[in-house]
Design a protein around this motif. Structure first.
Motif, PDB file in Angstrom:
ATOM      1  N   LEU A 134      62.821  -6.399   6.420  1.00 18.29           N
ATOM      2  CA  LEU A 134      62.927  -5.128   7.145  1.00 18.29           C
ATOM      3  C   LEU A 134      64.394  -4.697   7.301  1.00 18.29           C
ATOM      4  N   LYS A 138      53.328   0.144   7.311  1.00 16.23           N
ATOM      5  CA  LYS A 138      54.017   1.291   7.917  1.00 16.23           C
ATOM      6  C   LYS A 138      55.432   0.902   8.392  1.00 16.23           C
ATOM      7  N   ALA A 139      55.545  -0.264   9.009  1.00 17.61           N
ATOM      8  CA  ALA A 139      56.850  -0.708   9.516  1.00 17.61           C
ATOM      9  C   ALA A 139      57.869  -0.807   8.385  1.00 17.61           C
ATOM     10  N   GLU A 156      58.838   2.701   7.275  1.00 23.25           N
ATOM     11  CA  GLU A 156      59.720   3.308   8.280  1.00 23.25           C
ATOM     12  C   GLU A 156      61.115   2.711   8.223  1.00 23.25           C
TER      13      GLU A 156
END
Lengths: 371, 371
Positions: free
Chosen positions: B51, B70-71, B74
């Motif tokens: 991430l 989704k994370a 994003e």
């Protein structure tokens, strides 16, 4: 007129050393012309029982655990006309008959051929019928040895799959099939008899492009046969008889499918294995004696070759946990089940029974081993 | 003029979630037009690391253990142009793309397709290249399940071979190859896509005489294709699309090679298994969900069918020792290694990398999954 042992008053007796199962035993039902004695247990025939029952018998049907030695022939006496073995060879399951005459004095076989011939007893055996069953196992072993079947089955069987860390190349092995990025495959056969040819036929749609083989140096070239094979299989580009040296160096899979015996002992030794490709695989579905087990264990543990698939091991069945190949993770070992399919063993038992009955009644045997 | 993320002053960054090995990583050497970040460990990519690294990246290459949810989208932000997965499907290794649109809302997949499409990100995947690797494993499993490979390997591995009492039918299983006394074999494919056709091609020289298959009821008949297959293989007498019911009743080997998902869940259930032949074998090399494990365990232990060979199991990899199939002697289980050959995984990694780079530079992807 004197009654012979073939007269109706004294029916010929046959001794059958194993129950041949519900598909074959019924062939004897309703036969009033023969007295049948069958070993009643589901195990090797008791030797003492056999020597008693065979007295005055006209025929005996046995398998390789049973010995037709001098004592058995003496016990049977002059009435014995036929020995029928449910095996392709007279020693163990696989042995082409071609070299038979060279080995007639060997003491390790389960049939004493000298006694047999001296007494004019015929020998029935079960060739050919097991070709396809063994070819199936041979293909299976090539796939299993390449694709890490031993280690991967073990991962699941030991309950370790949940802990396995997936990685892009984990458990990857060389692929037997060709693919566009790797369009050539060479298979090598040490011995190119029926089983080898049946194995090759099965492997061609995997994309095999080249086949090398060795043959007995005294045998003539089989040019016509090879031309026919090539013309039937257009994707197979090469089919050539070569030296063992070239075969070892060039093959992606080496199949050991040659006769056993002294002349082929340790044909696959350290020198042969050192010549093989690093990603190659060795398959032995003929006789254990052809492969030096210690050398193979070294080749696997030191990474000279990729893997091995064995249906036979020298010294079998006495292969214990301390055997150098048993715990080798890239070695798959089967307990000599090459011909162990239901259909093939029924065929073998049926043929053995027909050999027995033909021999007893002086008819031509469906499959006689001429010595 | 504003510099874009594709300008030479700010090189696009790509995040690669696994080292792709010595055959593939060198393809990135000397590329001065892209900044490459690779997860440095030999394990699943750390989620937190991913991430962080994906922030502002133009592309990400991942495998099925990594989630593009989704994370992740994003975190990446609007710079992200491509997600490249080293897998044939977006959920696990095997999933034909044909039904993709029906499943785009499923939450169990490793790529959130809704996020992907809403953001205009392209998806690269690796179809076709694994067909042959999986077909090889499929053939291997059919042979192993028929010929008692699990029990026989275990006999040797447990050191019990020396004590084994040989018997004419010990360890015998049904023979895949035909023989003169048993000249017909029928194989059935639940799903008849590329892998099924590649499997059939490999099995034809074993003597397969008849092939049955099921297909999606909405798909039109493939008469031309079937006629072509039959004309290429004269020994194959029959090739027919049938109901699952007829397939179960008539096949000697049933191959499960259909897509996963809700519509095919437990396609092989107790009712299906009860229709199968007593000497038949079930092979699953597609998705675990297609076969009801409890029903299969019952079928094996009660002898409705002969054996099973599975490369996939519902709930994998959480298959522990108390799973009903793990200790079933006639069930061979592999830990999902269908595509795990060296050559195929190199091809998959290479294709995934080429998809990634093409996506980053706005070129057409060699294999884009169109949604």
């Amino acid at each position: 007129m004197q009654s012979s042992h073939l007269s109706t008053t004294t029916k010929p007796r046959v001794v059958i050393c194993r129950n041949l199962g519900p598909d074959v035993m019924p062939l004897l039902e309703g036969r009033s012309d023969v007295e049948v004695v069958v070993w009643p247990e589901d195990s090797s025939c008791d030797r003492k029982w056999l020597l008693e029952q065979v007295r005055g018998a006209a025929g005996v049907l046995l398998m390789f655990p049973e010995k037709a030695d001098k004592a058995l022939f003496e016990a049977a006496g002059p009435s014995l006309r036929v020995v029928s073995t449910m095996s392709v060879g007279y020693g163990a399951q696989f042995r082409p008959p071609i070299k038979l005459s060279q080995r007639s004095t060997r003491s390790t076989e389960h049939i004493d051929l000298t006694e047999l011939t001296n007494r004019g007893v015929k020998l029935g055996y079960t060739p050919d019928v097991l070709t396809d069953a063994v070819a199936d196992i041979t293909v299976m072993l090539a796939l299993m040895a390449s694709r890490n079947a031993g280690s991967t089955i073990n991962l699941v069987q030991s309950g370790e799959w949940p802990k396995f860390r997936w990685a892009p190349f984990a458990f990857c092995g060389p692929q037997i099939s060709t693919l566009p990025s790797s369009p050539d495959r060479t298979v090598g056969f040490l011995g190119f008899g029926r089983i080898s040819q049946a194995t090759l036929k099965r492997l061609i749609p995997f994309g095999i492009t080249s086949c090398l083989y060795t043959a007995n140096p005294h045998s003539p070239p089989a040019t016509d046969r090879d031309t026919a094979i090539l013309s039937h299989h257009p994707t197979l580009k090469t089919l050539r008889r070569v030296t063992a040296d070239e075969l070892a160096r060039s093959s992606d899979i080496v199949f050991v499918l040659a006769p056993g015996g002294e002349s082929t002992k340790h044909l696959v030794d350290e020198a042969f294995l050192r010549k093989m490709k690093k990603h190659s695989v060795l398959v032995n579905a003929s006789r254990g004696t052809l492969v030096d087990s210690d050398a193979l264990a070294k080749a696997l543990s030191e990474g000279w070759i990729w893997g091995a698939g064995l249906d036979v091991v020298e010294g079998e069945p006495n292969i214990t946990l301390d055997h150098p190949l048993v715990k080798e993770p890239r070695c798959v070992i089967l307990p000599h089940i090459g011909s162990a399919s239901i259909e093939t063993r029924i065929d073998m038992a049926t043929l053995a029974l027909n050999n027995l009955l033909a021999g007893v009644f002086g008819e031509e045997l469906p499959a006689e081993l001429k010595i």
